[in-house]
Write a protein that holds these residues in place. Structure first.
Motif, short mmCIF file in Angstrom:
data_model
loop_
_atom_site.label_atom_id
_atom_site.label_comp_id
_atom_site.label_asym_id
_atom_site.label_seq_id
_atom_site.Cartn_x
_atom_site.Cartn_y
_atom_site.Cartn_z
N LEU A 72 0.81 -1.22 0.00
CA LEU A 72 0.00 0.00 0.00
C LEU A 72 0.84 1.27 0.00
N GLY A 73 1.81 1.37 0.91
CA GLY A 73 2.66 2.55 0.97
C GLY A 73 1.99 3.79 1.54
N LEU A 74 0.78 3.66 2.05
CA LEU A 74 0.02 4.85 2.45
C LEU A 74 0.45 5.42 3.79
N ALA A 75 1.02 4.58 4.67
CA ALA A 75 1.56 5.12 5.91
C ALA A 75 2.73 6.06 5.61
N LEU A 76 3.58 5.64 4.68
CA LEU A 76 4.71 6.48 4.28
C LEU A 76 4.22 7.76 3.60
N ALA A 152 2.90 1.31 9.47
CA ALA A 152 2.68 0.62 8.20
C ALA A 152 2.18 -0.80 8.43
N ALA A 153 2.74 -1.51 9.41
CA ALA A 153 2.31 -2.87 9.69
C ALA A 153 0.87 -2.91 10.20
N ILE A 154 0.56 -2.05 11.16
CA ILE A 154 -0.80 -2.04 11.71
C ILE A 154 -1.81 -1.61 10.65
N ALA A 159 -6.30 -2.93 7.14
CA ALA A 159 -6.85 -3.00 5.78
C ALA A 159 -7.23 -4.44 5.43
N GLY A 160 -6.37 -5.40 5.82
CA GLY A 160 -6.69 -6.80 5.57
C GLY A 160 -7.98 -7.23 6.25
N LEU A 161 -8.18 -6.79 7.48
CA LEU A 161 -9.42 -7.12 8.19
C LEU A 161 -10.63 -6.51 7.49
N CYS A 162 -10.50 -5.25 7.06
CA CYS A 162 -11.61 -4.59 6.38
C CYS A 162 -11.93 -5.26 5.04
N ILE A 163 -10.89 -5.62 4.29
CA ILE A 163 -11.08 -6.27 3.00
C ILE A 163 -11.73 -7.63 3.18
N THR A 164 -11.22 -8.40 4.13
CA THR A 164 -11.78 -9.73 4.38
C THR A 164 -13.22 -9.64 4.88
N GLY A 165 -13.48 -8.68 5.76
CA GLY A 165 -14.84 -8.49 6.25
C GLY A 165 -15.81 -8.10 5.15
N PHE A 186 -2.16 -11.35 4.73
CA PHE A 186 -1.89 -9.97 5.11
C PHE A 186 -0.88 -9.88 6.24
N LEU A 187 -0.78 -10.93 7.06
CA LEU A 187 0.23 -10.93 8.13
C LEU A 187 1.64 -10.91 7.53
N PHE A 188 1.84 -11.66 6.46
CA PHE A 188 3.15 -11.69 5.82
C PHE A 188 3.42 -10.39 5.06
N ILE A 189 2.40 -9.89 4.36
CA ILE A 189 2.58 -8.66 3.60
C ILE A 189 2.87 -7.49 4.54
N ALA A 190 2.28 -7.53 5.73
CA ALA A 190 2.46 -6.43 6.69
C ALA A 190 3.93 -6.24 7.04
N TRP A 191 4.69 -7.33 7.11
CA TRP A 191 6.12 -7.21 7.42
C TRP A 191 6.87 -6.54 6.28
N GLY A 192 6.54 -6.92 5.05
CA GLY A 192 7.17 -6.26 3.92
C GLY A 192 6.80 -4.79 3.83
N GLU A 193 5.54 -4.50 4.08
CA GLU A 193 5.07 -3.11 4.09
C GLU A 193 5.82 -2.31 5.15
#
Length: 228
Positions: A72-76, A152-154, A159-165, A186-193
C-alpha cells in the motif's frame, strides 16, 4: 484488494462512493495546499504508489481465486504529505488501478475499495503520529520506528481485516476460506510493508528530509533530546 463490482450490490457501492465524496471534499483544500507546497514529495509519493501497487500477487484458482495482494505505501505517504493528501492520492490511485487492472466496468466499486484499502492505513498513521507527538518525546527513533515501521504494519493488518470483512459480507467467497486462507496472507505482507516504509522513512529523513512534511529538524534533532 481488487474488488469487482459483481461482488457487491449497486446500493452498497454507490453509498460507499457518496460517503467517500463527503469525506474527500472537505479535505480537498488541505490536500491541495500540501501538494502545492511539496512538489517533490508529491512526485515521489506518486512514484512510490505506482510502483508498489503494480507489484501484485494474483490468486489464480481455488476457493479464493480472483483475489490479489499488493503493498500500500500509504503510511509512508501520510508522513510525506499529511493525511488529507494521502487520502486524495490513494483514492485517485485506486480509481486508476481499478480501471487498469479490473476494467472501466468495475469503477463503481472504487469507493468501497478505498474505504477498505486506503482509509485504514491513513487513519492508523495519522492517529499514531498524533499519539507520538502528544505522549512521547520528540525523538528520531520514535518517528522512524513507530510512525514509519509500526504504523505501516498495523495499517496493512487493519486494511486486511476490512477487505476480508467486506468480502465475507458480499458472500463472493467461502467464509472459512477467507478467514483461514486469505486473511493470514496480510500478516506476511504487513512485514514487507513495514520494512520498506520504515527503511524509506529513515533514508528520506537522513538524505532528503524535504520529502517528509511531518518531519522537523527543530523538533526531532535538537541537542537536548534524549532517547526517552
Amino acid at each position: 484488494m481488487n474488488f469487482y463490482s459483481s461482488w457487491f450490490s449497486p446500493g452498497l457501492m454507490w453509498a460507499a462512493n457518496l460517503a467517500l465524496l463527503l469525506l474527500l471534499l472537505p479535505l480537498a483544500p488541505a490536500a491541495w495546499r500540501s501538494m502545492g507546497r511539496h512538489h517533490a514529495a508529491t512526485a515521489a509519493a506518486l512514484l512510490i504508489l505506482a510502483l508498489w501497487w503494480s507489484l501484485r500477487a494474483q490468486i489464480g484458482g481455488g476457493q479464493i481465486g480472483g483475489m490479489s495482494y499488493h503493498l500500500l505505501g500509504l503510511a509512508l505517504i501520510t508522513l510525506m504529505l499529511g493525511s488529507a493528501a494521502a487520502l486524495w492520492l490513494g483514492s485517485l490511485m485506486m480509481l486508476a488501478a481499478t480501471a487498469l487492472f479490473n476494467g472501466a466496468a468495475h469503477l463503481p466499486v472504487t469507493g468501497l475499495n478505498v474505504w477498505c484499502s486506503v482509509v485504514p492505513p491513513v487513519l492508523v498513521s495519522q492517529l499514531l503520529l498524533y499519539g507520538c507527538r502528544r505522549f512521547l518525546p520528540p525523538n528520531l527513533f520514535v518517528y522512524i520506528f513507530i510512525n514509519g515501521f509500526l504504523a505501516a504494519a498495523i495499517g496493512m493488518l487493519l486494511a486486511g481485516l476490512c477487505i476480508t470483512g467486506a468480502l465475507a459480507w458480499s458472500a463472493a467467497f467461502n467464509n472459512e476460506a477467507l478467514w483461514h486462507n486469505a486473511l493470514p496472507v496480510f500478516l506476511f505482507i504487513a512485514w514487507g510493508e513495514a520494512f520498506l516504509s520504515g527503511l524509506l522513512c529513515a533514508v528520506f529523513v537522513a538524505l532528503a528530509p524535504q520529502l517528509m512534511s511531518t518531519f522537523s529538524d527543530e523538533r526531532y534533532l535538537r541537542r537536548q533530546n534524549t532517547i526517552w
